[in-house]
Design a protein around this motif. Structure first.
Motif, PDB file in Angstrom:
ATOM      1  N   VAL A 188     -22.379 -12.604  -8.297  1.00 37.40           N
ATOM      2  CA  VAL A 188     -23.830 -12.493  -8.506  1.00 37.40           C
ATOM      3  C   VAL A 188     -24.360 -11.155  -8.009  1.00 37.40           C
ATOM      4  O   VAL A 188     -25.559 -10.888  -8.131  1.00 37.40           O
ATOM      5  CB  VAL A 188     -24.595 -13.655  -7.819  1.00 37.40           C
ATOM      6  CG1 VAL A 188     -24.235 -14.980  -8.460  1.00 37.40           C
ATOM      7  CG2 VAL A 188     -24.309 -13.685  -6.318  1.00 37.40           C
ATOM      8  N   GLN A 189     -23.475 -10.312  -7.442  1.00 35.83           N
ATOM      9  CA  GLN A 189     -23.941  -9.023  -6.948  1.00 35.83           C
ATOM     10  C   GLN A 189     -24.366  -8.128  -8.116  1.00 35.83           C
ATOM     11  O   GLN A 189     -23.661  -7.956  -9.087  1.00 35.83           O
ATOM     12  CB  GLN A 189     -22.878  -8.330  -6.099  1.00 35.83           C
ATOM     13  CG  GLN A 189     -21.628  -7.875  -6.843  1.00 35.83           C
ATOM     14  CD  GLN A 189     -20.546  -8.924  -6.880  1.00 35.83           C
ATOM     15  OE1 GLN A 189     -20.800 -10.093  -6.686  1.00 35.83           O
ATOM     16  NE2 GLN A 189     -19.315  -8.502  -7.122  1.00 35.83           N
ATOM     17  N   ALA A 190     -25.582  -7.615  -8.039  1.00 34.30           N
ATOM     18  CA  ALA A 190     -26.149  -6.752  -9.070  1.00 34.30           C
ATOM     19  C   ALA A 190     -27.440  -6.162  -8.527  1.00 34.30           C
ATOM     20  O   ALA A 190     -27.967  -6.614  -7.502  1.00 34.30           O
ATOM     21  CB  ALA A 190     -26.427  -7.537 -10.356  1.00 34.30           C
ATOM     22  N   LYS A 191     -27.974  -5.149  -9.213  1.00 32.93           N
ATOM     23  CA  LYS A 191     -29.217  -4.536  -8.767  1.00 32.93           C
ATOM     24  C   LYS A 191     -30.352  -5.555  -8.697  1.00 32.93           C
ATOM     25  O   LYS A 191     -31.211  -5.484  -7.835  1.00 32.93           O
ATOM     26  CB  LYS A 191     -29.592  -3.392  -9.701  1.00 32.93           C
ATOM     27  CG  LYS A 191     -28.687  -2.171  -9.584  1.00 32.93           C
ATOM     28  CD  LYS A 191     -29.145  -1.055 -10.497  1.00 32.93           C
ATOM     29  CE  LYS A 191     -28.256   0.179 -10.355  1.00 32.93           C
ATOM     30  NZ  LYS A 191     -28.695   1.281 -11.252  1.00 32.93           N
ATOM     31  N   GLU A 192     -30.339  -6.498  -9.641  1.00 33.21           N
ATOM     32  CA  GLU A 192     -31.411  -7.491  -9.703  1.00 33.21           C
ATOM     33  C   GLU A 192     -31.054  -8.776  -8.976  1.00 33.21           C
ATOM     34  O   GLU A 192     -31.704  -9.807  -9.159  1.00 33.21           O
ATOM     35  CB  GLU A 192     -31.752  -7.812 -11.158  1.00 33.21           C
ATOM     36  CG  GLU A 192     -30.650  -8.510 -11.953  1.00 33.21           C
ATOM     37  CD  GLU A 192     -29.622  -7.567 -12.539  1.00 33.21           C
ATOM     38  OE1 GLU A 192     -28.805  -8.030 -13.366  1.00 33.21           O
ATOM     39  OE2 GLU A 192     -29.618  -6.373 -12.166  1.00 33.21           O
ATOM     40  N   GLU A 193     -30.043  -8.732  -8.118  1.00 28.53           N
ATOM     41  CA  GLU A 193     -29.634  -9.944  -7.424  1.00 28.53           C
ATOM     42  C   GLU A 193     -30.766 -10.496  -6.563  1.00 28.53           C
ATOM     43  O   GLU A 193     -31.452  -9.753  -5.856  1.00 28.53           O
ATOM     44  CB  GLU A 193     -28.420  -9.679  -6.529  1.00 28.53           C
ATOM     45  CG  GLU A 193     -27.937 -10.940  -5.814  1.00 28.53           C
ATOM     46  CD  GLU A 193     -26.822 -10.694  -4.803  1.00 28.53           C
ATOM     47  OE1 GLU A 193     -26.606 -11.585  -3.966  1.00 28.53           O
ATOM     48  OE2 GLU A 193     -26.181  -9.626  -4.856  1.00 28.53           O
ATOM     49  N   GLY A 194     -30.936 -11.802  -6.618  1.00 29.94           N
ATOM     50  CA  GLY A 194     -31.969 -12.445  -5.821  1.00 29.94           C
ATOM     51  C   GLY A 194     -32.050 -13.920  -6.156  1.00 29.94           C
ATOM     52  O   GLY A 194     -31.152 -14.472  -6.809  1.00 29.94           O
ATOM     53  N   PRO A 195     -33.112 -14.601  -5.733  1.00 23.36           N
ATOM     54  CA  PRO A 195     -33.231 -16.045  -5.942  1.00 23.36           C
ATOM     55  C   PRO A 195     -33.051 -16.489  -7.387  1.00 23.36           C
ATOM     56  O   PRO A 195     -32.463 -17.545  -7.638  1.00 23.36           O
ATOM     57  CB  PRO A 195     -34.645 -16.347  -5.433  1.00 23.36           C
ATOM     58  CG  PRO A 195     -34.877 -15.308  -4.380  1.00 23.36           C
ATOM     59  CD  PRO A 195     -34.204 -14.078  -4.895  1.00 23.36           C
ATOM     60  N   LEU A 196     -33.522 -15.705  -8.347  1.00 19.02           N
ATOM     61  CA  LEU A 196     -33.391 -16.103  -9.749  1.00 19.02           C
ATOM     62  C   LEU A 196     -31.926 -16.162 -10.171  1.00 19.02           C
ATOM     63  O   LEU A 196     -31.470 -17.156 -10.751  1.00 19.02           O
ATOM     64  CB  LEU A 196     -34.165 -15.146 -10.657  1.00 19.02           C
ATOM     65  CG  LEU A 196     -34.083 -15.441 -12.165  1.00 19.02           C
ATOM     66  CD1 LEU A 196     -34.630 -16.832 -12.472  1.00 19.02           C
ATOM     67  CD2 LEU A 196     -34.831 -14.374 -12.961  1.00 19.02           C
ATOM     68  N   SER A 197     -31.174 -15.097  -9.871  1.00 21.16           N
ATOM     69  CA  SER A 197     -29.755 -15.085 -10.253  1.00 21.16           C
ATOM     70  C   SER A 197     -28.953 -16.095  -9.451  1.00 21.16           C
ATOM     71  O   SER A 197     -28.009 -16.711  -9.966  1.00 21.16           O
ATOM     72  CB  SER A 197     -29.168 -13.676 -10.083  1.00 21.16           C
ATOM     73  OG  SER A 197     -29.269 -13.234  -8.741  1.00 21.16           O
TER      74      SER A 197
END
Length: 227
Positions: A188-197
């Motif tokens: 799930v690591q990505a620039k937009e990683e967070g609660p949604l992902s």
């Protein structure tokens, strides 16, 4: 019957949490990646695994780095240092970049860590090599894009876990993984990683998440009653 059809899937290390949390290169958004400090911070966060990138330096030494190095420095830990740090504290997700299992496995045994490591194989040749050297070591790999028959793939390569991305696997594929007792640990690591992902991943029947933000993910899981 061919030999590979008789191979058994090795058991994954025992964890006490419903979802495995893997700190990608340690807690590296806070401290330099793949350092003892980043691993220590991830352990303090409460992760189940630290992800460790293993390479062989030109003089034969085993060191930890995501990329290749022209020379070693004091901030680059040795594999032995990482084993000592993690023993009795956390499991290791060993991203096997470039090394020889016949050299690495004795070090793992000497450290008493053979039941606390999962080896991520970047190639299927590495799967074969580890099966020859240490058939009881749990292995992990990616599913090649050209694989059409998952059952045949797992007969040939009896790995204990696979990685993947959110949304990569169909319900039919997930059913095969469950039937074969193969764990799914999503990246799930990505620039937009967070609660949604994180929630998108948790909404599929997966057993683990590899993250760039281990502390925040663990807090999220606690808030959801999943930790």
């Amino acid at each position: 019957m061919q030999f590979y059809l008789m191979l058994m899937i090795a058991l994954l290390p025992v964890v006490k949490h419903k979802h495995v949390v893997i700190a990608h290169r340690g807690d590296h958004t806070v401290l330099p990646e793949n350092t003892l400090a980043a691993y220590t911070r991830a352990i303090t966060d409460g992760v189940d695994y630290v992800e460790v990138d293993l390479r062989t330096f030109k003089d034969g030494r085993l060191y930890i780095s995501h990329g290749e190095l022209s020379e070693l420095n004091k901030d680059v830990p040795s594999f032995t240092d990482v084993l000592k740090l993690c023993k009795g504290r956390v499991n290791i997700y060993l991203d096997f970049k470039e090394a020889d299992p016949e050299i690495v496995y004795p070090l793992i045994k000497r450290a008493g860590m053979e039941k606390h490591i999962v080896v991520y194989c970047n190639t299927l040749e590495q799967v074969d090599a580890w099966q020859r050297v240490a058939p009881k070591m749990p292995l992990m790999t990616s599913i090649p894009d050209d694989v059409k028959d998952l059952d045949a793939f797992f007969d040939r390569y009896p790995v204990s876990a696979i990685d993947g991305n959110v949304g990569q696997y169909t319900g039919e594929m997930l059913a095969v993984f469950k039937k074969r007792n193969v764990a799914v640990w999503l990246d799930v690591q990505a620039k937009e990683e967070g609660p949604l992902s994180w929630q998108q991943a948790l909404d599929t029947p997966v057993q683990g998440l590899q993250t760039d933000h281990p502390g925040a993910l663990i807090n999220y899981l606690k808030q959801k009653g999943n930790r």
